[in-house]
Write a protein that holds these residues in place. Sequence first.
Motif, PDB file in Angstrom:
ATOM      1  N   ASP A   1     -47.013 -50.168 -17.892  1.00  8.24           N
ATOM      2  CA  ASP A   1     -47.942 -50.326 -16.757  1.00  8.24           C
ATOM      3  C   ASP A   1     -47.318 -49.871 -15.443  1.00  8.24           C
ATOM      4  OD1 ASP A   1     -46.044 -52.304 -16.684  1.00  8.24           O
ATOM      5  OD2 ASP A   1     -47.423 -53.861 -15.974  1.00  8.24           O
ATOM      6  N   ALA A   2     -46.290 -48.993 -15.529  1.00  8.97           N
ATOM      7  CA  ALA A   2     -45.613 -48.574 -14.286  1.00  8.97           C
ATOM      8  C   ALA A   2     -45.718 -47.073 -14.058  1.00  8.97           C
ATOM      9  CB  ALA A   2     -44.135 -48.975 -14.336  1.00  8.97           C
ATOM     10  N   VAL A   3     -45.638 -46.717 -12.788  1.00  7.27           N
ATOM     11  CA  VAL A   3     -45.541 -45.309 -12.397  1.00  7.27           C
ATOM     12  C   VAL A   3     -44.079 -44.900 -12.555  1.00  7.27           C
ATOM     13  CG1 VAL A   3     -45.666 -43.745 -10.413  1.00  7.27           C
ATOM     14  CG2 VAL A   3     -47.418 -45.537 -10.721  1.00  7.27           C
ATOM     15  N   LEU A   4     -43.816 -43.809 -13.269  1.00  9.12           N
ATOM     16  CA  LEU A   4     -42.448 -43.288 -13.346  1.00  9.12           C
ATOM     17  C   LEU A   4     -42.293 -42.286 -12.201  1.00  9.12           C
ATOM     18  CD1 LEU A   4     -39.964 -43.558 -15.354  1.00  9.12           C
ATOM     19  CD2 LEU A   4     -40.549 -41.235 -16.000  1.00  9.12           C
ATOM     20  N   LEU A   5     -41.393 -42.613 -11.270  1.00  9.79           N
ATOM     21  CA  LEU A   5     -41.220 -41.800 -10.065  1.00  9.79           C
ATOM     22  C   LEU A   5     -40.038 -40.853 -10.282  1.00  9.79           C
ATOM     23  CD1 LEU A   5     -42.098 -41.479  -7.032  1.00  9.79           C
ATOM     24  CD2 LEU A   5     -40.407 -43.226  -6.492  1.00  9.79           C
ATOM     25  N   GLY A   6     -40.332 -39.619 -10.724  1.00 13.00           N
ATOM     26  CA  GLY A   6     -39.272 -38.648 -11.020  1.00 13.00           C
ATOM     27  C   GLY A   6     -38.831 -37.944  -9.743  1.00 13.00           C
ATOM     28  N   MET A   7     -37.499 -37.882  -9.524  1.00 10.51           N
ATOM     29  CA  MET A   7     -36.979 -37.332  -8.269  1.00 10.51           C
ATOM     30  C   MET A   7     -36.472 -35.890  -8.419  1.00 10.51           C
ATOM     31  SD  MET A   7     -37.627 -39.844  -6.397  1.00 10.51           S
ATOM     32  CE  MET A   7     -36.772 -39.555  -4.857  1.00 10.51           C
ATOM     33  N   SER A   8     -36.764 -35.269  -9.580  1.00 10.91           N
ATOM     34  CA  SER A   8     -36.137 -33.976  -9.878  1.00 10.91           C
ATOM     35  C   SER A   8     -36.581 -32.834  -8.961  1.00 10.91           C
ATOM     36  CB  SER A   8     -36.409 -33.599 -11.334  1.00 10.91           C
ATOM     37  OG  SER A   8     -37.799 -33.619 -11.564  1.00 10.91           O
ATOM     38  N   LYS A   9     -37.763 -32.956  -8.310  1.00  7.17           N
ATOM     39  CA  LYS A   9     -38.193 -31.846  -7.440  1.00  7.17           C
ATOM     40  C   LYS A   9     -37.580 -31.924  -6.040  1.00  7.17           C
ATOM     41  CE  LYS A   9     -42.463 -30.390  -9.607  1.00  7.17           C
ATOM     42  NZ  LYS A   9     -43.899 -30.123  -9.388  1.00  7.17           N
ATOM     43  N   LEU A  10     -36.947 -33.047  -5.735  1.00  7.48           N
ATOM     44  CA  LEU A  10     -36.220 -33.130  -4.458  1.00  7.48           C
ATOM     45  C   LEU A  10     -34.812 -32.621  -4.757  1.00  7.48           C
ATOM     46  CD1 LEU A  10     -37.948 -36.359  -3.853  1.00  7.48           C
ATOM     47  CD2 LEU A  10     -37.399 -35.080  -1.815  1.00  7.48           C
ATOM     48  N   ASN A  11     -34.672 -31.292  -4.854  1.00  5.54           N
ATOM     49  CA  ASN A  11     -33.435 -30.737  -5.434  1.00  5.54           C
ATOM     50  C   ASN A  11     -32.747 -29.712  -4.538  1.00  5.54           C
ATOM     51  OD1 ASN A  11     -35.227 -28.705  -5.593  1.00  5.54           O
ATOM     52  ND2 ASN A  11     -35.143 -28.416  -7.803  1.00  5.54           N
ATOM     53  N   ARG A  12     -32.814 -29.934  -3.206  1.00  4.97           N
ATOM     54  CA  ARG A  12     -32.185 -28.961  -2.299  1.00  4.97           C
ATOM     55  C   ARG A  12     -30.943 -29.552  -1.636  1.00  4.97           C
ATOM     56  NH1 ARG A  12     -35.252 -27.555   2.074  1.00  4.97           N
ATOM     57  NH2 ARG A  12     -36.492 -29.420   1.775  1.00  4.97           N
ATOM     58  N   ILE A  13     -29.951 -28.689  -1.434  1.00 11.76           N
ATOM     59  CA  ILE A  13     -28.803 -29.082  -0.602  1.00 11.76           C
ATOM     60  C   ILE A  13     -29.205 -28.797   0.834  1.00 11.76           C
ATOM     61  CG2 ILE A  13     -26.430 -28.457  -0.010  1.00 11.76           C
ATOM     62  CD1 ILE A  13     -25.824 -28.387  -2.936  1.00 11.76           C
ATOM     63  N   LEU A  14     -29.155 -29.812   1.688  1.00 13.84           N
ATOM     64  CA  LEU A  14     -29.723 -29.676   3.038  1.00 13.84           C
ATOM     65  C   LEU A  14     -28.695 -29.206   4.058  1.00 13.84           C
ATOM     66  CD1 LEU A  14     -31.807 -32.996   3.028  1.00 13.84           C
ATOM     67  CD2 LEU A  14     -32.626 -30.675   2.532  1.00 13.84           C
ATOM     68  N   ASN A  15     -27.441 -29.567   3.843  1.00 17.02           N
ATOM     69  CA  ASN A  15     -26.436 -29.216   4.850  1.00 17.02           C
ATOM     70  C   ASN A  15     -25.029 -29.259   4.231  1.00 17.02           C
ATOM     71  OD1 ASN A  15     -24.904 -30.878   7.603  1.00 17.02           O
ATOM     72  ND2 ASN A  15     -25.440 -28.730   7.567  1.00 17.02           N
ATOM     73  N   VAL A  16     -24.230 -28.232   4.538  1.00 15.74           N
ATOM     74  CA  VAL A  16     -22.813 -28.242   4.133  1.00 15.74           C
ATOM     75  C   VAL A  16     -22.012 -28.154   5.418  1.00 15.74           C
ATOM     76  CG1 VAL A  16     -20.996 -27.037   2.873  1.00 15.74           C
ATOM     77  CG2 VAL A  16     -23.310 -27.083   1.940  1.00 15.74           C
ATOM     78  N   ASP A  17     -21.127 -29.108   5.632  1.00 18.82           N
ATOM     79  CA  ASP A  17     -20.356 -29.139   6.865  1.00 18.82           C
ATOM     80  C   ASP A  17     -18.867 -29.204   6.495  1.00 18.82           C
ATOM     81  OD1 ASP A  17     -19.038 -29.853   9.187  1.00 18.82           O
ATOM     82  OD2 ASP A  17     -20.660 -31.123   9.927  1.00 18.82           O
ATOM     83  N   TYR A  18     -18.213 -28.032   6.563  1.00 17.23           N
ATOM     84  CA  TYR A  18     -16.803 -27.984   6.147  1.00 17.23           C
ATOM     85  C   TYR A  18     -15.902 -28.670   7.180  1.00 17.23           C
ATOM     86  CZ  TYR A  18     -18.260 -24.794   2.499  1.00 17.23           C
ATOM     87  OH  TYR A  18     -18.884 -24.250   1.389  1.00 17.23           O
TER      88      TYR A  18
END
Length: 497
Positions: A98-115
Amino acid sequence: MSLIMPEPNKKTLSRRLEIVAALRAIVPGEGVIDKPAELTPYESDGLTAYRQPPMVVVLPETTEQVAAIMKYCQRENVKIVPRGSGTSLSGGALPLADAVLLGMSKLNRILNVDYEDRLVVAQPGVTNLAITRAVEAEGFYYAPDPSSQIACSIGGNVAENSGGVHCLKYGLTTNNVLGVELVTMAGEVLRIGSRALDSAGLDLLGVIVGSEGLLGVVTEVTVRILPKPETARALLIGFPAVEAAGRCVADVIAAGIIPAGMEMMDRQAIHAAEAFVNVGYPLDVEALLIVELDGPAAECDHLIDEVAAIATKSQATTLRMSRNEDERLAFWAGRKAAFPAVGRLSPDYFCMDGTIPRRRLPEVLQKMALLSRKYGLEVANVFHAGDGNLHPLILYDGNKPGQLDQAEAFGSDILRLCVEVGGVLTGEHGVGVEKRDLMPVMFSPVDLAHQQRLKCAFDPASLLNPGKVFPTLHRCAELGRMHVHQGKTLFPELPRF
Ligand SMILES: Cc1cc2nc3c(=O)[nH]c(=O)nc-3n(C[C@H](O)[C@H](O)[C@H](O)COP(=O)(O)OP(=O)(O)OC[C@H]3O[C@@H](n4cnc5c(N)ncnc54)[C@H](O)[C@@H]3O)c2cc1C
């Protein structure tokens, strides 16, 4: 399955079409899956002994969509099970009818790389390995390295506080996460932690890491990255007895040496791995240690000699040092393939996960051998020896009547043993449903009630991932007046979800 899960809410089930339509209004296009055949891939996670198709799957692409879904579900009293890549070995992402399965696989971007600040900001569906891949050209990497790193998501790593071979020296996920964006069940968006090494106020980040999807949904993660060590060298050490290998591990740590990784395999696991990858593991030993040292070349060379001397004193019968990168990788190849290798020995296996004080290792392995005889099931051991984290693999055949129950009972006895010798129920795979009913072995009713109060502060209606972690999840209103007499709750046989 023998597992008791929360009773499905009939009213929710009767409103399924309406709920699916509401989710489609929030996530248009192909982001809502409701056809029975298409729900099948989501019916279990890495703990495949338990299966349950979800009511519906939703795959949001933005934090705003996640917030809107959660707000809607809270208002309509609908349960949510968050899911990353579905590799959990403790059933944390097991759906509910009776639950919604909330799949997070489409939130798949690297937003920032800070060396300069040595950090990466990633969405939760980015895989663990993809973070290292994004920064390795500049000589950096993300240290926590679960064996599943090619598939598991960084959001799942945060939820499980995942570890790996290199966590002995570089820490678990919790030591490498600087901040998260979290959506609560009410649909509020919180920022916890920051890009700095410390934050003011209560350590909510410490609470969120390892919370197994019970407190909120992680929609962004900031992790620290490290420069790749200049050199890495490994030793392959064989012992005639497990006791000698255990002593060697304790002596290396006592000498003040923190290897980058220190892994042990028992006879059963060594033979399975060698038959699978053929890298020349010695077959005449009872235990095999792989010890890796990393850092500047001079330091590595010095430490590798020190570890070799300790191993010799501990009666090692085989001792090989890697002379080049190919040899180092060959030493690791068997260990890395140990799970699939053991998978060839029997149709099914349960991968257990418990932690013990290092010095109790020989005693625990001896008792495990007795349990293996008692239950008539083989067990192979692969473990992160440096931090006392055991991974006994219990071999069984799910098609033989009663063997799953036997394997479950054997696994429970192993975890009880871990607690008995001063250890804990889990090292890195989480509690999920697998160890849920053993939580009272580790925690008193008062301990558990306090943990549940924290859950109630984030999710008062217990809609987020119910049935996981807590053996008896009381309604939050009930907690305020729960009376525990001499450690006994009323009607303990009743699950209270
Ligand atoms: C072959 C194999 C080897 C493994 N080796 C290791 C190992 O070496 N070390 C180790 O620690 N683990 C290991 N694991 C276990 C597993 O890979 C980890 O627990 C991993 O972190 C799970 O990530 P996931 O994305 O697959 O999460 P899932 O399995 O999808 O979910 C795991 C839990 O996290 C919650 N969750 C997922 N995403 C979110 C989110 N965005 N917000 C809130 N909650 C969320 C879920 O509700 C669930 O409770 C292994 C698994 C396999 C199959």
